[in-house]
Design a protein around this motif. Structure first.
Motif, PDB file in Angstrom:
ATOM      1  N   ASP A 150       0.945  -1.282   0.067  1.00  9.68           N
ATOM      2  CA  ASP A 150      -0.102  -0.052  -0.075  1.00  9.68           C
ATOM      3  C   ASP A 150       0.944   1.306  -0.024  1.00  9.68           C
ATOM      4  OD1 ASP A 150      -2.407  -1.513  -0.186  1.00  9.68           O
ATOM      5  OD2 ASP A 150      -2.726  -1.260   2.209  1.00  9.68           O
ATOM      6  N   HIS A 151       2.051   1.323   0.683  1.00 11.93           N
ATOM      7  CA  HIS A 151       2.788   2.303   0.729  1.00 11.93           C
ATOM      8  C   HIS A 151       3.577   2.631  -0.604  1.00 11.93           C
ATOM      9  CE1 HIS A 151       5.577   5.267   2.383  1.00 11.93           C
ATOM     10  NE2 HIS A 151       6.587   4.678   2.098  1.00 11.93           N
ATOM     11  N   THR A 154       1.691   4.476  -3.149  1.00 13.77           N
ATOM     12  CA  THR A 154       1.413   5.852  -3.256  1.00 13.77           C
ATOM     13  C   THR A 154       2.730   6.369  -3.840  1.00 13.77           C
ATOM     14  OG1 THR A 154       2.930   6.173  -1.204  1.00 13.77           O
ATOM     15  CG2 THR A 154       0.545   5.633  -0.852  1.00 13.77           C
TER      16      THR A 154
END
Length: 231
Positions: A150-151, A154
């Protein structure tokens, strides 16, 4: 990432008529075990399959773009289909005669695949030789690496490409504090075993584990973001 193994099962056959069972679908690159089984598909190539792939890579040095003709239930078709989710391949709709489309599929390389297919070949040759064909360590690594998925989503395409380049060669190095916040990220990468701190902690370099896996995991993200079509 999908943390459920599920009941999916598919059998594919290599050029030596050896059968292998997969538990992840071709089109599910976010499945926790997808990457490990993709690596294994390279290992599962027969000697002839691998020779054909190497021959196609050699054609690239002559500025010729190969077409990979594969049987629908073959290891090669499974591998080339999966590589489309790294942005390397795409189906050639005109590559198979109309009367053979029920049994054959044709794949060709994208511009991105022309750049990086040989890197994938070299990395997975080294990794599978190192592991003796055992993909369990790759599964375990992907479980850990997925916690940053998820990081990583970004990150901009430019940041992913920069990190991809860094991880592509263990000889590369970055300053451990090259951006604000990079120190914490590198600590996490170090815990995952994909980088190591050198020069009294002032620099970081990729490990073997990082170099043979992370660039290609980033390719999955780059493909999703459209970055494999612009770089």
């Amino acid at each position: 990432m999908n943390f459920e193994q599920g009941a999916f099962s598919k059998t594919v056959t290599n050029g030596a008529d050896e059968e292998f069972v997969l538990h992840t679908a071709s089109n599910d690159p976010k499945h926790l075990h997808w990457w490990a089984e993709t690596c294994f598909m390279f290992h599962a190539l027969s000697k002839g399959d691998r020779s054909n792939l190497q021959g196609c890579i050699d054609l690239l040095e002559e500025d010729k773009i190969p077409v990979f003709m594969t049987g629908l239930a073959s290891v090669t078709n499974e591998l080339y289909t999966r590589l489309s989710y790294l942005g390397y391949t795409e189906v050639d709709p005109d590559g198979v005669p109309e009367n053979l489309t029920e049994i054959l599929k044709a794949h060709t390389l994208t511009d991105y695949g022309v750049k990086y297919l040989s890197d994938f070949y070299g990395a997975q040759s080294a990794q599978m030789e190192h592991l003796g064909g055992d993909i369990e360590p790759i599964r375990q690594f992907t479980v850990s690496f997925s916690r940053l998925w998820d990081h990583h989503e970004t990150f901009s395409v430019e940041t992913l490409m920069m990190l991809r380049h860094f991880f592509s060669d263990p000889k590369h190095a970055l300053e451990s504090n090259f951006t604000e916040g990079s120190g914490r990220l590198f600590e996490l990468y170090s815990q995952l075993g994909v980088i190591e701190f050198v020069e009294d902690g002032t620099l970081v370099t990729p490990t073997f584990l990082g170099a043979v896996n992370v660039p290609f995991l980033f390719d999955i993200l780059l493909f999703q973001k459209g970055g494999t079509r612009t770089h």
